[in-house]
Write a protein that holds these residues in place. Sequence first.
Motif, PDB file in Angstrom:
ATOM      1  N   ARG A 147       0.837  -1.201   0.000  1.00 31.27           N
ATOM      2  CA  ARG A 147       0.000   0.000   0.000  1.00 31.27           C
ATOM      3  C   ARG A 147       0.870   1.247   0.000  1.00 31.27           C
ATOM      4  NH1 ARG A 147      -1.335   3.224   4.008  1.00 31.27           N
ATOM      5  NH2 ARG A 147      -0.631   1.750   5.599  1.00 31.27           N
ATOM      6  N   GLU A 148       0.546   2.183  -0.860  1.00 30.71           N
ATOM      7  CA  GLU A 148       1.338   3.406  -0.967  1.00 30.71           C
ATOM      8  C   GLU A 148       1.169   4.275   0.271  1.00 30.71           C
ATOM      9  OE1 GLU A 148       1.762   5.849  -4.732  1.00 30.71           O
ATOM     10  OE2 GLU A 148       0.514   7.205  -3.534  1.00 30.71           O
ATOM     11  N   ILE A 149       2.280   4.767   0.789  1.00 31.21           N
ATOM     12  CA  ILE A 149       2.264   5.696   1.915  1.00 31.21           C
ATOM     13  C   ILE A 149       1.899   7.078   1.384  1.00 31.21           C
ATOM     14  CG2 ILE A 149       3.717   6.813   3.657  1.00 31.21           C
ATOM     15  CD1 ILE A 149       5.364   4.206   3.715  1.00 31.21           C
ATOM     16  N   GLU A 150       0.991   7.761   2.083  1.00 31.51           N
ATOM     17  CA  GLU A 150       0.524   9.067   1.615  1.00 31.51           C
ATOM     18  C   GLU A 150       1.568  10.154   1.854  1.00 31.51           C
ATOM     19  OE1 GLU A 150      -3.638  10.200   2.224  1.00 31.51           O
ATOM     20  OE2 GLU A 150      -3.864   8.349   3.370  1.00 31.51           O
ATOM     21  N   GLY A 151       1.835  10.933   0.802  1.00 33.66           N
ATOM     22  CA  GLY A 151       2.763  12.056   0.906  1.00 33.66           C
ATOM     23  C   GLY A 151       4.142  11.650   1.360  1.00 33.66           C
ATOM     24  N   PRO A 152       4.743  10.646   0.720  1.00 29.54           N
ATOM     25  CA  PRO A 152       5.988  10.075   1.257  1.00 29.54           C
ATOM     26  C   PRO A 152       7.223  10.948   1.041  1.00 29.54           C
ATOM     27  CG  PRO A 152       5.486   9.071  -0.858  1.00 29.54           C
ATOM     28  CD  PRO A 152       4.335   9.984  -0.534  1.00 29.54           C
ATOM     29  N   THR A 153       8.107  10.899   2.038  1.00 26.68           N
ATOM     30  CA  THR A 153       9.442  11.491   1.945  1.00 26.68           C
ATOM     31  C   THR A 153      10.438  10.404   2.292  1.00 26.68           C
ATOM     32  OG1 THR A 153       8.671  13.693   2.615  1.00 26.68           O
ATOM     33  CG2 THR A 153      11.029  13.235   2.858  1.00 26.68           C
ATOM     34  N   GLU A 154      11.368  10.125   1.400  1.00 22.09           N
ATOM     35  CA  GLU A 154      12.347   9.064   1.647  1.00 22.09           C
ATOM     36  C   GLU A 154      13.511   9.604   2.469  1.00 22.09           C
ATOM     37  OE1 GLU A 154      15.003   5.705  -0.777  1.00 22.09           O
ATOM     38  OE2 GLU A 154      13.491   6.910  -1.828  1.00 22.09           O
ATOM     39  N   VAL A 155      13.876   8.879   3.522  1.00 19.09           N
ATOM     40  CA  VAL A 155      15.011   9.237   4.374  1.00 19.09           C
ATOM     41  C   VAL A 155      15.880   7.997   4.545  1.00 19.09           C
ATOM     42  CG1 VAL A 155      15.764  10.152   6.594  1.00 19.09           C
ATOM     43  CG2 VAL A 155      13.589  10.922   5.611  1.00 19.09           C
ATOM     44  N   ASN A 156      17.117   8.071   4.067  1.00 15.79           N
ATOM     45  CA  ASN A 156      18.027   6.925   4.109  1.00 15.79           C
ATOM     46  C   ASN A 156      19.208   7.204   5.031  1.00 15.79           C
ATOM     47  OD1 ASN A 156      16.348   5.952   2.093  1.00 15.79           O
ATOM     48  ND2 ASN A 156      17.719   6.559   0.441  1.00 15.79           N
ATOM     49  N   ILE A 157      19.808   6.126   5.507  1.00 20.07           N
ATOM     50  CA  ILE A 157      20.947   6.251   6.407  1.00 20.07           C
ATOM     51  C   ILE A 157      21.834   5.026   6.227  1.00 20.07           C
ATOM     52  CG2 ILE A 157      19.863   5.051   8.361  1.00 20.07           C
ATOM     53  CD1 ILE A 157      21.103   7.255  10.179  1.00 20.07           C
ATOM     54  N   SER A 158      23.120   5.165   6.507  1.00 19.60           N
ATOM     55  CA  SER A 158      24.042   4.035   6.437  1.00 19.60           C
ATOM     56  C   SER A 158      24.479   3.638   7.841  1.00 19.60           C
ATOM     57  CB  SER A 158      25.265   4.388   5.589  1.00 19.60           C
ATOM     58  OG  SER A 158      26.166   3.288   5.519  1.00 19.60           O
ATOM     59  N   VAL A 159      24.735   2.348   8.009  1.00 16.91           N
ATOM     60  CA  VAL A 159      25.198   1.800   9.285  1.00 16.91           C
ATOM     61  C   VAL A 159      26.471   1.009   9.016  1.00 16.91           C
ATOM     62  CG1 VAL A 159      24.606   0.341  11.261  1.00 16.91           C
ATOM     63  CG2 VAL A 159      22.805   1.581  10.054  1.00 16.91           C
ATOM     64  N   ILE A 160      27.477   1.162   9.877  1.00 19.83           N
ATOM     65  CA  ILE A 160      28.702   0.373   9.759  1.00 19.83           C
ATOM     66  C   ILE A 160      29.068  -0.221  11.116  1.00 19.83           C
ATOM     67  CG2 ILE A 160      29.676   1.574   7.776  1.00 19.83           C
ATOM     68  CD1 ILE A 160      31.407   3.209   9.679  1.00 19.83           C
ATOM     69  N   GLY A 161      29.848  -1.315  11.061  1.00 24.04           N
ATOM     70  CA  GLY A 161      30.348  -1.936  12.283  1.00 24.04           C
ATOM     71  C   GLY A 161      29.890  -3.370  12.420  1.00 24.04           C
ATOM     72  N   ASN A 162      30.401  -4.019  13.463  1.00 20.94           N
ATOM     73  CA  ASN A 162      30.043  -5.407  13.770  1.00 20.94           C
ATOM     74  C   ASN A 162      29.248  -5.505  15.062  1.00 20.94           C
ATOM     75  OD1 ASN A 162      31.401  -6.205  11.506  1.00 20.94           O
ATOM     76  ND2 ASN A 162      33.095  -7.201  12.565  1.00 20.94           N
ATOM     77  N   ASP A 163      28.710  -4.400  15.552  1.00 20.50           N
ATOM     78  CA  ASP A 163      27.985  -4.301  16.818  1.00 20.50           C
ATOM     79  C   ASP A 163      28.999  -4.196  17.957  1.00 20.50           C
ATOM     80  OD1 ASP A 163      26.018  -4.105  18.693  1.00 20.50           O
ATOM     81  OD2 ASP A 163      25.372  -6.199  18.611  1.00 20.50           O
ATOM     82  N   PRO A 164      29.208  -2.975  18.478  1.00 19.86           N
ATOM     83  CA  PRO A 164      28.375  -1.793  18.275  1.00 19.86           C
ATOM     84  C   PRO A 164      28.509  -1.187  16.877  1.00 19.86           C
ATOM     85  CG  PRO A 164      30.303  -1.220  19.570  1.00 19.86           C
ATOM     86  CD  PRO A 164      30.337  -2.717  19.409  1.00 19.86           C
ATOM     87  N   TYR A 165      27.510  -0.365  16.529  1.00 18.51           N
ATOM     88  CA  TYR A 165      27.427   0.211  15.198  1.00 18.51           C
ATOM     89  C   TYR A 165      27.556   1.729  15.226  1.00 18.51           C
ATOM     90  CZ  TYR A 165      25.291  -4.363  14.324  1.00 18.51           C
ATOM     91  OH  TYR A 165      25.027  -5.703  14.250  1.00 18.51           O
ATOM     92  N   LEU A 166      27.907   2.268  14.068  1.00 19.84           N
ATOM     93  CA  LEU A 166      27.924   3.714  13.858  1.00 19.84           C
ATOM     94  C   LEU A 166      26.917   4.060  12.777  1.00 19.84           C
ATOM     95  CD1 LEU A 166      31.811   4.281  13.652  1.00 19.84           C
ATOM     96  CD2 LEU A 166      30.345   4.639  15.653  1.00 19.84           C
ATOM     97  N   VAL A 167      26.297   5.242  12.887  1.00 20.95           N
ATOM     98  CA  VAL A 167      25.354   5.682  11.870  1.00 20.95           C
ATOM     99  C   VAL A 167      25.904   6.920  11.171  1.00 20.95           C
ATOM    100  CG1 VAL A 167      23.314   4.723  12.973  1.00 20.95           C
ATOM    101  CG2 VAL A 167      24.033   7.039  13.564  1.00 20.95           C
ATOM    102  N   SER A 168      25.576   7.030   9.880  1.00 21.81           N
ATOM    103  CA  SER A 168      26.020   8.164   9.070  1.00 21.81           C
ATOM    104  C   SER A 168      25.034   9.318   9.199  1.00 21.81           C
ATOM    105  CB  SER A 168      26.107   7.723   7.609  1.00 21.81           C
ATOM    106  OG  SER A 168      24.791   7.514   7.088  1.00 21.81           O
TER     107      SER A 168
END
Length: 315
Positions: A147-168
């Motif tokens: 089902r299509e989300i109404e009025g969508p805005t795409e927000v992306n992010i990258s994650v690195i590491g083996n746990d614990p992780y870092l976010v971009s």
Amino acid sequence: NLRGGRFMVKGVWGWREWEEKIEVVFPVFHGKNGEDGTMQGWLNMANLPYVGCGVAASAVAMDKYMSKRVARDIGLRVAEDVLVTRGEWRENKEEILKKIEKTGKKFFIKPSGLGSSIGVVRAEGMAEVEEGVEVALAYDERVVVEREIEGPTEVNISVIGNDPYLVSVTEQPVASGEILSFDDKYLRGAKNGPKGMASAQRLMPARVEKKVISQVEEGAVRFFRAMGGKGIARIDFMMDKNGEVYFNEINPMPGSIAFYLWEKKGIKIVKLVERLIDWAIEDWKERQKLVSTFESNILKGYAGSKLGGVKGSKG
């Protein structure tokens, strides 16, 4: 000898052993047989360190339906969807269309096991849904009708590491149409030929409220940990017109390794590659410590067994 990190290569005079020993593999493949766990399983059998997610995490990541189930299970919001398989579609098309019609009026139809927006179709009404499913089934045996989300805005992010992780930092891709297409991701804006997602148009950080950024960061880490993520991934979210955040999908080996997101955090591409290789070797060393064999006589107790001469107790 795969376990020794050596491979056979074909030359002019036939097969010969490759002289160089492989220390670590950087599997920069996309799609089937690259990101879906197939290559990762082969590298496990070869007992070689490799960058990125393992077999199970890669397989889940490349299956849109399964990844959404994991996201929903840990409390992330996902768009309502219907799974369509090729066999079901042939036998019960009308029933499936009725089921889809109950979920909404506008839909995105996606091959479950592909990326890069390949085979993705937007549909309004059941006639377009039927046509879109037919198109998607040409690419995969399993299709997600979402089902299509109404009025969508795409927000992306990258994650690195083996746990614990870092976010971009986050990004907000700019699409040329209703769907962020293959051309948007890999061709548009590349003056000297395709440069992957690094050439796509985007806003960094995403132009959304801080609370949305926080939800994306926290959700990305929770999801990556839940699926057993290693190395790197790009995780994509959608925000609707009311500010609600939805998990969309994960790319376990993002194009250009999402270096443009990490540069904004002060990590240049050379350093990013070095870190990913270090994590790959670290993960391989940890896996060597795991117990992988144990003694067990599974035939014990079976009277008169001819396998190994095992004798069991009389009943």
